[in-house]
Write an enzyme that holds these catalytic residues in place. Sequence first.
Site, PDB file in Angstrom:
ATOM      1  N   CYS A   1       0.831  -1.200  -0.018  1.00 36.73           N
ATOM      2  CA  CYS A   1      -0.134  -0.024   0.079  1.00 36.73           C
ATOM      3  C   CYS A   1       1.045   1.219  -0.023  1.00 36.73           C
ATOM      4  O   CYS A   1       1.341   1.547   0.965  1.00 36.73           O
ATOM      5  CB  CYS A   1      -1.093  -0.118   1.066  1.00 36.73           C
ATOM      6  SG  CYS A   1      -1.979   1.593   1.301  1.00 36.73           S
TER       7      CYS A   1
ATOM      8  N   CYS B   1      -0.431   4.096   2.123  1.00 40.81           N
ATOM      9  CA  CYS B   1      -0.458   3.899   3.386  1.00 40.81           C
ATOM     10  C   CYS B   1       1.144   4.104   3.958  1.00 40.81           C
ATOM     11  O   CYS B   1       1.412   4.684   4.865  1.00 40.81           O
ATOM     12  CB  CYS B   1      -0.618   2.244   3.759  1.00 40.81           C
ATOM     13  SG  CYS B   1      -2.135   1.778   3.248  1.00 40.81           S
ATOM     14  N   ASP B   2       2.040   3.799   3.276  1.00 42.34           N
ATOM     15  CA  ASP B   2       3.379   3.503   3.397  1.00 42.34           C
ATOM     16  C   ASP B   2       4.417   4.481   2.829  1.00 42.34           C
ATOM     17  O   ASP B   2       5.594   4.763   3.293  1.00 42.34           O
ATOM     18  CB  ASP B   2       3.769   2.122   3.564  1.00 42.34           C
ATOM     19  CG  ASP B   2       3.061   1.325   4.656  1.00 42.34           C
ATOM     20  OD1 ASP B   2       2.553   1.728   5.685  1.00 42.34           O
ATOM     21  OD2 ASP B   2       3.011   0.247   4.295  1.00 42.34           O
TER      22      ASP B   2
END
Length: 315
Positions: A139, A142-143
């Site tokens: 992701c 997300c990261d």
Amino acid sequence: MANEASEKVHVLIIGSGPAGYTAAIYAARANMKPVLYQGIQPGGQLTITTEVENYPGYPDGIQGPEMMVHFEKQAARMGADIRYGLATKVDFSQQPYKVWIDEEKLIEADAVIISTGASAKWLGLPSEERLNGFGVSACAVCDGFFFRGKEVAIVGAGDTAAEEALYLSKLCTHVHMFIRKEKMRASKVMQDRVLATPNIKVYWNTETDEILGPTKVEGVRIRNNQTNETEVIPISGFFVAIGHQPNSDIFKEWVDMDETGYIQTVPGTSRTNLEGVFAAGDVQDKTYRQAVTAAGSGCMAALDAERYLSAKGLA
């Protein structure tokens, strides 16, 4: 199969990520006495995520597993009955709906909330599994933030991979994009954007041999599947964007899905084609796939279930 082991419940929640736990919080507060089965991965995908920095209310960020412990504790404090167990079979032919847990215990429910999530598809490399959470991620949204100013790689050829490569290009110095074939599956407009972005380098006909680094990602070895030549590229992050698989197989005989297995809900609601069956989180969301949107849809599912049960005189 096990009528003697059957149990009747008001609201059954299947799955325990942000969607399931939020549905449990709302359902318990509404006195619907929800029973939640956590499934094969209690806490869902967030339990394999390290730092979560984009969920509101955590100004210093939080570890994914710790956040899911908070969700679970809150649901339990509200009175949700949280249990270990995996739903292995359902019969939605008539109400109350039947759900078998671990192939033996039969639960009958007036309303069912499906929040079984989706699982990221992986390449299947041992190094990918070993370094998951230590530079390997599924992701970018997300990261990606953790790799600002660094060099990263992404594998994938569809619209999601193209979107994530573009997202990473705004944060990272260089994005190496590996495509297995000589063309991308992504829409023309997304391909054009990727190819026009100066700090994205596309490698055609390229397979990932191994992700390198003893304790964190330090590089990747790739192989051209036409010439068989290999190359090592130093990177700090490796993103896999080859798709997600919704965990919906046991429902496919009963609930409407799209061609890839995502449960279809009535727009603006959590309702499925079956009255009294609701879906929340990543099992019905292939667009956003974030913890905060999953939690929001879990809230919707509990409120929809409450209204349904009230209308039926069961609340």
